[in-house]
Design an enzyme around this catalytic site. Structure first.
Site, PDB file in Angstrom:
ATOM      1  CG  ASP A 102       5.181   0.400   6.233  1.00  0.00           C
ATOM      2  OD1 ASP A 102       5.884   0.378   7.256  1.00  0.00           O
ATOM      3  OD2 ASP A 102       4.604   1.422   5.805  1.00  0.00           O
TER       4      ASP A 102
HETATM    5  N1  URA Z   1       7.397   4.979   4.059  1.00  0.00           N
HETATM    6  C1  URA Z   1       6.282   4.262   4.326  1.00  0.00           C
HETATM    7  O1  URA Z   1       5.221   4.816   4.559  1.00  0.00           O
HETATM    8  N2  URA Z   1       6.374   2.919   4.325  1.00  0.00           N
HETATM    9  C2  URA Z   1       7.529   2.257   4.028  1.00  0.00           C
HETATM   10  O2  URA Z   1       7.545   1.032   4.016  1.00  0.00           O
HETATM   11  C3  URA Z   1       8.666   3.016   3.758  1.00  0.00           C
HETATM   12  C4  URA Z   1       8.584   4.379   3.776  1.00  0.00           C
END
Ligand code: URA
Length: 248
Positions: A102
């Site tokens: 993310d």
């Molecule tokens: N889980 C999440 O919520 N975000 C990420 O970036 C990776 C795993």
């Protein structure tokens, strides 16, 4: 030259550099003695070590320490992307991120132009472990949460959709922290898992992807080549045996 030969599995980077400098390596019948020589795509099937043909490829395997505030994408019209951390000479070689992190998630993000390996590492079928260090708000991790996550929890946070997750592991790391390992990669998975247990993620850092970790001096935004051992370990992790001929 040395990267291509080493990626092809016939020796380590150090070994192949030595062979190149010693005049054992030829491309298109011509001896190459400079390990940094660029080899055109058209000559890849005409590389020999000590007179024996080596099947070569231009595959690249990289590990970025992804910083906060950038998209796992190679272009975007509005937001900063991970593209800026990839050396210019490697752009245009078909590399793509292996899965995604993310915008605010930091840590290990792999890139490769080996499409088959990327596909296998991203597929839930291969149960590739991904480990995160999490800071959250909400109650400390308790034994009920540990067993809920270990037994494979069910997410019901999308209208009309029920998602059954694979068993994962979670360990407490202070009152507002935990380490979690998941074996699939659903969108926002860690955040959604913690939200389903009444907690809200404040920060998320991936410290391990299938055994690949950041080096101790690898700063945010720094990208490095994976070592031969790391590439081998990745291939083993998803049952993708080395496709090259071991010659020496
Ligand atoms: N889980 C999440 O919520 N975000 C990420 O970036 C990776 C795993």
């Amino acid at each position: 030259m040395d990267r291509i030969l080493a990626n092809s599995g016939c020796g380590t980077r150090t070994e192949v550099k030595k062979w190149i400098r010693s005049g054992f390596v030829s491309v298109g019948g011509q001896i190459i003695t400079d390990p940094s020589a660029e080899i055109p795509e058209s000559n890849l099937n005409d590389v020999s070590v000590s007179g024996q043909k080596v099947r070569c490829s231009h595959f690249l395997y990289l590990c970025l320490n992804k910083p906060d505030r950038c998209l796992t994408a190679l272009e975007d019209t509005r937001l900063r992307t991970v593209r800026e951390f990839i050396p210019v000479h490697l752009l245009g070689k078909g590399i793509a991120p292996v899965g995604r992190l993310d915008y605010h998630t930091t840590g290990v993000l792999l890139f490769t132009n080996d499409g088959e390996l990327n596909h296998r590492l991203s597929s839930p079928k291969h149960h590739i472990p991904k480990s995160y260090t999490v800071r959250f708000s909400g109650p400390p991790i308790d034994p009920e949460t540990v067993s809920l996550i270990a037994s494979g929890m069910v997410l019901r946070d999308r209208p009309g959709k029920k998602e059954i997750l694979s068993p994962a592991t979670i360990g407490s790391d202070g009152p507002s922290g935990c380490q979690i390992t998941i074996y699939e990669g659903k969108t926002h998975q860690v955040k959604r898992m913690l939200a389903a247990t009444g907690r809200s993620v404040i920060s998320l850092h991936r410290h391990d992807f299938a055994g690949i970790r950041l080096t101790s001096d690898q700063k945010f935004g720094q990208i490095r080549d994976l070592t031969e051992e790391e590439i081998d370990a990745l291939k083993n992790a998803c049952g993708f045996n080395d496709r090259s001929e071991k010659l020496i």
